[in-house]
Design a protein around this motif. Sequence first.
Motif, short mmCIF file in Angstrom:
data_model
loop_
_atom_site.label_atom_id
_atom_site.label_comp_id
_atom_site.label_asym_id
_atom_site.label_seq_id
_atom_site.Cartn_x
_atom_site.Cartn_y
_atom_site.Cartn_z
N UNK A 122 37.80 -49.83 2.05
CA UNK A 122 38.34 -48.60 2.62
C UNK A 122 37.51 -48.04 3.75
N UNK A 123 36.36 -48.63 4.01
CA UNK A 123 35.48 -48.12 5.06
C UNK A 123 36.08 -48.31 6.44
N UNK A 124 36.86 -49.38 6.63
CA UNK A 124 37.44 -49.64 7.96
C UNK A 124 38.27 -48.46 8.44
N UNK A 125 38.93 -47.76 7.52
CA UNK A 125 39.78 -46.63 7.89
C UNK A 125 39.01 -45.32 8.00
N UNK A 126 37.80 -45.27 7.47
CA UNK A 126 37.11 -43.98 7.36
C UNK A 126 35.79 -43.91 8.10
N UNK A 135 27.74 -38.35 9.20
CA UNK A 135 27.03 -39.46 8.57
C UNK A 135 26.10 -40.13 9.59
N UNK A 136 24.85 -40.39 9.17
CA UNK A 136 23.85 -40.98 10.07
C UNK A 136 23.68 -42.48 9.86
N UNK A 137 23.65 -42.94 8.61
CA UNK A 137 23.41 -44.34 8.32
C UNK A 137 24.24 -44.79 7.14
N UNK A 138 24.34 -46.11 6.97
CA UNK A 138 25.17 -46.64 5.88
C UNK A 138 24.59 -47.94 5.35
N UNK A 139 24.72 -48.14 4.04
CA UNK A 139 24.41 -49.40 3.37
C UNK A 139 25.69 -49.91 2.72
N UNK A 167 32.32 -54.27 10.08
CA UNK A 167 32.63 -54.23 11.52
C UNK A 167 32.93 -52.81 11.98
N UNK A 168 33.68 -52.08 11.17
CA UNK A 168 34.05 -50.71 11.53
C UNK A 168 32.83 -49.80 11.57
N UNK A 172 31.59 -47.83 14.85
CA UNK A 172 31.52 -46.37 14.83
C UNK A 172 30.17 -45.83 15.27
N UNK A 173 29.21 -46.73 15.47
CA UNK A 173 27.90 -46.31 15.96
C UNK A 173 26.85 -46.11 14.88
N UNK A 174 27.15 -46.48 13.65
CA UNK A 174 26.15 -46.38 12.59
C UNK A 174 25.13 -47.51 12.78
#
Length: 352
Positions: A122-126, A135-139, A167-168, A172-174
Amino acid sequence: MTLVDLGVPSLAPTRPAPASGPLIDTFGRVATDLRVSLTDRCNLRCTYCMPAEGLDWLADDALLRHDELIRLLRIAVTRLGITSVRFTGGEPLVSRRLEDVVAATAALRPRPEITLTTNGIGLAKRAQKLVRAGLDRINVSLDTLDAARFARITRRDRLPDVLAGLRAAKAAGLSPVKVNAVLDPVTGLDDAVALLRFCLEHGYQLRIIEQMPLDAGHEWERNRTISADEVLDTLRQHFELAPDTAPRGSAPAELWQVTDKSGVAGKVGVIASVSHAFCSACDRTRLTADGQVRNCLFAREETDLRRLIRSGADDDALEAAWRAAMWAKAAGHGINDPGFVQPDRPMSAIGG
């Protein structure tokens, strides 16, 4: 009001916790990193986490309401000195309020760093919405690039969704996008090599995490897991590794500079929670989806802030309870002790 009245375990130290200043324990460790579980629900059924049929989820009225959660986040940041907030689950993308919670956290002053640990479905859509929220960073969790192995480990055929989420996140710049991998005992060393090549190629940063005793069935056995040393020995057969020169500080991952045979360079982290514990540098405090403070991932006791809120406690009482809970933190998680007992709650209910 006593510590027991505040919900602090009776085994708390006899010396009282400091009433102000850093969120400190009796060993001098200062907690500045808050892990917040938004839900215990998940859309995967990873074999090392939960049974195929899932678990009995928390009832809606057991979860912190939005206003209760934001109140506790405000106390953590403005009173307790929290500088980094990571949202986890279960699977946090299952929570429809995620963007609102991120935005409210970004509005706090001083503004904390805001990160997310997700399985990527679901991350591709959000991803773009989350970045706009603050949001600044993601794992993103990904244990293998092999579709059949992924389906066997997670009991779901969702590998394309996870790859799309990665990919998303990058689009998104994360940055950096980190990939968390818990290796399968049988195929994991092969997966580690493939994952590292994949991450180097796409500009992600791989984090390989030793499997910990946090499964719902309490079936974890040390001799059935892959150690950090085995991972590094395997990676050295395919890549050039050199210790990262930056100070590690309280980071859970030991970082390595890595170069493949074609000259592509990057970093890889290995989190040896079991074989090379880093408890002495731990800077974390945890808040579960139902409002319990945990001073350690492996704590056997919790402090019930939800009960305090709903019984009318003011911010001073909530702060005092949180401080006392962290003051009582043990020296280490005890996994390697003969008398170690796994916590009753599995990882999905505690938060990563």
